[in-house]
Design a protein around this motif. Sequence first.
Motif, PDB file in Angstrom:
ATOM      1  N   ALA A 210      -8.428  23.224 -13.664  1.00  0.00           N
ATOM      2  CA  ALA A 210      -9.265  22.091 -12.746  1.00  0.00           C
ATOM      3  C   ALA A 210      -8.408  21.483 -11.720  1.00  0.00           C
ATOM      4  CB  ALA A 210      -9.882  20.901 -13.743  1.00  0.00           C
ATOM      5  N   HIS A 211      -7.135  21.353 -11.825  1.00  0.00           N
ATOM      6  CA  HIS A 211      -6.072  20.982 -10.635  1.00  0.00           C
ATOM      7  C   HIS A 211      -6.179  21.687  -9.506  1.00  0.00           C
ATOM      8  CE1 HIS A 211      -2.513  20.386  -8.821  1.00  0.00           C
ATOM      9  NE2 HIS A 211      -2.310  19.099  -8.884  1.00  0.00           N
ATOM     10  N   LYS A 212      -5.836  22.944 -10.049  1.00  0.00           N
ATOM     11  CA  LYS A 212      -6.005  23.946  -8.973  1.00  0.00           C
ATOM     12  C   LYS A 212      -7.032  24.352  -8.066  1.00  0.00           C
ATOM     13  CE  LYS A 212      -2.632  27.029 -11.446  1.00  0.00           C
ATOM     14  NZ  LYS A 212      -2.202  28.349 -12.201  1.00  0.00           N
ATOM     15  N   ARG A 213      -8.462  23.920  -8.881  1.00  0.00           N
ATOM     16  CA  ARG A 213      -9.571  24.276  -8.281  1.00  0.00           C
ATOM     17  C   ARG A 213     -10.018  23.188  -7.563  1.00  0.00           C
ATOM     18  NH1 ARG A 213     -13.779  25.375  -6.439  1.00  0.00           N
ATOM     19  NH2 ARG A 213     -15.539  26.139  -6.982  1.00  0.00           N
ATOM     20  N   PHE A 214      -9.856  21.571  -7.703  1.00  0.00           N
ATOM     21  CA  PHE A 214      -9.945  20.706  -7.141  1.00  0.00           C
ATOM     22  C   PHE A 214      -9.052  19.841  -6.532  1.00  0.00           C
ATOM     23  CE2 PHE A 214     -13.640  21.382 -10.373  1.00  0.00           C
ATOM     24  CZ  PHE A 214     -14.508  22.234  -9.471  1.00  0.00           C
ATOM     25  N   SER A 215      -7.955  19.950  -6.679  1.00  0.00           N
ATOM     26  CA  SER A 215      -6.858  18.867  -6.042  1.00  0.00           C
ATOM     27  C   SER A 215      -6.910  18.897  -4.504  1.00  0.00           C
ATOM     28  CB  SER A 215      -5.499  19.247  -6.639  1.00  0.00           C
ATOM     29  OG  SER A 215      -5.126  20.513  -6.251  1.00  0.00           O
ATOM     30  N   SER A 216      -7.150  19.992  -3.902  1.00  0.00           N
ATOM     31  CA  SER A 216      -7.211  19.962  -2.507  1.00  0.00           C
ATOM     32  C   SER A 216      -8.351  19.338  -2.065  1.00  0.00           C
ATOM     33  CB  SER A 216      -7.031  21.413  -1.882  1.00  0.00           C
ATOM     34  OG  SER A 216      -8.193  22.139  -2.379  1.00  0.00           O
ATOM     35  N   GLU A 217      -9.325  19.014  -2.632  1.00  0.00           N
ATOM     36  CA  GLU A 217     -10.503  18.351  -2.271  1.00  0.00           C
ATOM     37  C   GLU A 217     -10.460  17.038  -2.242  1.00  0.00           C
ATOM     38  OE1 GLU A 217     -13.342  19.777  -0.945  1.00  0.00           O
ATOM     39  OE2 GLU A 217     -13.093  21.863  -0.955  1.00  0.00           O
ATOM     40  N   LEU A 218      -9.494  16.505  -3.067  1.00  0.00           N
ATOM     41  CA  LEU A 218      -9.486  15.174  -3.519  1.00  0.00           C
ATOM     42  C   LEU A 218      -7.820  14.569  -3.363  1.00  0.00           C
ATOM     43  CD1 LEU A 218     -11.292  15.621  -6.877  1.00  0.00           C
ATOM     44  CD2 LEU A 218     -12.354  14.725  -4.909  1.00  0.00           C
ATOM     45  N   CYS A 219      -7.304  15.173  -2.335  1.00  0.00           N
ATOM     46  CA  CYS A 219      -6.020  14.943  -2.110  1.00  0.00           C
ATOM     47  C   CYS A 219      -5.587  13.639  -1.549  1.00  0.00           C
ATOM     48  CB  CYS A 219      -5.370  15.803  -0.983  1.00  0.00           C
ATOM     49  SG  CYS A 219      -6.137  16.072   0.637  1.00  0.00           S
ATOM     50  N   SER A 220      -6.583  12.790  -1.094  1.00  0.00           N
ATOM     51  CA  SER A 220      -6.540  11.447  -0.595  1.00  0.00           C
ATOM     52  C   SER A 220      -6.267  10.288  -1.737  1.00  0.00           C
ATOM     53  CB  SER A 220      -7.860  11.030   0.157  1.00  0.00           C
ATOM     54  OG  SER A 220      -8.892  11.235  -0.713  1.00  0.00           O
ATOM     55  N   PHE A 221      -6.311  11.013  -2.954  1.00  0.00           N
ATOM     56  CA  PHE A 221      -6.173  10.061  -4.128  1.00  0.00           C
ATOM     57  C   PHE A 221      -5.008  10.359  -4.915  1.00  0.00           C
ATOM     58  CE2 PHE A 221     -10.527   9.069  -2.846  1.00  0.00           C
ATOM     59  CZ  PHE A 221     -10.615   7.640  -3.186  1.00  0.00           C
ATOM     60  N   PRO A 222      -4.127   9.511  -5.377  1.00  0.00           N
ATOM     61  CA  PRO A 222      -3.143  10.162  -6.488  1.00  0.00           C
ATOM     62  C   PRO A 222      -3.788  10.690  -7.735  1.00  0.00           C
ATOM     63  CG  PRO A 222      -2.860   7.724  -6.094  1.00  0.00           C
ATOM     64  CD  PRO A 222      -4.223   8.024  -5.478  1.00  0.00           C
ATOM     65  N   THR A 223      -2.973  11.848  -8.117  1.00  0.00           N
ATOM     66  CA  THR A 223      -3.431  12.740  -9.050  1.00  0.00           C
ATOM     67  C   THR A 223      -2.681  12.693 -10.240  1.00  0.00           C
ATOM     68  OG1 THR A 223      -2.349  14.640  -8.280  1.00  0.00           O
ATOM     69  CG2 THR A 223      -4.558  14.323  -7.282  1.00  0.00           C
ATOM     70  N   ILE A 224      -3.520  12.957 -11.392  1.00  0.00           N
ATOM     71  CA  ILE A 224      -3.026  13.176 -12.699  1.00  0.00           C
ATOM     72  C   ILE A 224      -3.224  14.369 -13.470  1.00  0.00           C
ATOM     73  CG2 ILE A 224      -2.837  12.068 -15.175  1.00  0.00           C
ATOM     74  CD1 ILE A 224      -3.499   9.615 -13.833  1.00  0.00           C
ATOM     75  N   THR A 225      -2.438  15.285 -13.773  1.00  0.00           N
ATOM     76  CA  THR A 225      -2.772  16.479 -14.574  1.00  0.00           C
ATOM     77  C   THR A 225      -2.284  16.407 -16.154  1.00  0.00           C
ATOM     78  OG1 THR A 225      -2.192  17.729 -12.793  1.00  0.00           O
ATOM     79  CG2 THR A 225      -2.483  19.088 -14.669  1.00  0.00           C
ATOM     80  N   CYS A 226      -3.331  16.765 -16.998  1.00  0.00           N
ATOM     81  CA  CYS A 226      -3.364  16.802 -18.226  1.00  0.00           C
ATOM     82  C   CYS A 226      -3.117  18.214 -18.911  1.00  0.00           C
ATOM     83  CB  CYS A 226      -4.442  16.244 -19.117  1.00  0.00           C
ATOM     84  SG  CYS A 226      -4.882  14.379 -18.783  1.00  0.00           S
TER      85      CYS A 226
END
Length: 345
Positions: A210-226
């Motif tokens: 999910a991180h690989k799939r969508f992180s670039s679309e939501l890069c304006s927010f801090p991310t967490i990967t489980c």
Amino acid sequence: MELNSVTSSAAVMDVPARAYPPVLLFCHPSMEILAKKIVASVAESKGTRNYRLVELHSNLKWDSFADGWPNIFIENVKEIAGRDVILLVSFDSPSVIFEQLAVIYSLPRYLIRSFRIILPYFPTATMERVDREGQIVTAKTLATMLSVVPLAARGPAQIFIFDIHTLQERFYFTDQVIPRLLTAMPLLLTELRSLSDSHYVSVAFPDDGAHKRFSSELCSFPTITCIKVRTGAKRVISIKEGVAEGRHVVIVDDLVQTGGTLLECAKALKAAGAINLSIFITHGVFPAESWRKFINGEVTFENIWITDSIPHCLEIAKHKPFKLLTLSQMIADSLLGYDLVSESQ
């Protein structure tokens, strides 16, 4: 089942209707509500270019014989010859796929000019690879079934799909059709920016995929990967990277089935100090009413956003904390960006 005819115009200049024949929109009965929203979204769109008319037609009759097999009829079928056609379908259940494939295969044979198929949810997408010998890759099977659509007068059919599980699945389709892979993430961004605590929002992904799939679309927010870690016979979800403490964490994925992974992910984030939790899922599959696990359960959610990519999501969204986000404007925008622009432009 019959659909009421609806006509919309997104024309922003005084162009004679006869100069640009309307695009014909047909739909499966289960998608009638979304179809009408698409028409309305096109009508409300403004701009500097001329746009084609869109008409939602009721002359596609869906019925069945006594033995359960489909009995489908296109009234006034000669009227679709030479016309641009859009078909909105839903493959949410194996029981309705055959009847819709029958229509998909038939429309081009009535001499339509061009053909666009809107299939918001591609249901077999998670079965896209072989982990051990003997597994059947049903994502490839369904892509193959959609790849034999007869050519329209202007060439291959185009298939619109939202947030397919993995982008490489586009290569499961043959060159006889053109997959157009869209994303619903802009809908989520709009919701996140409107939150009163948007400056405390972090986006969490339940796994690396999910991180690989969508992180670039939501890069304006801090991310967490489980990450899922196997402990004996159990699989435990833990935080691989990112900070949840003091944050409103929004878990994002393309689809949900039983919801077990999302709930375990939410528990891990809560234990790590998240003050609020929300979820965004493009495709709320929820077999056997598994969505009920998210209501008054062990974990409390501020919001659970789902889209209308699957018909039953309209009913699910009537129960808090579920909220429905329609794909209609995104579909309209995709059409307006190219498909509905009048050819004189």
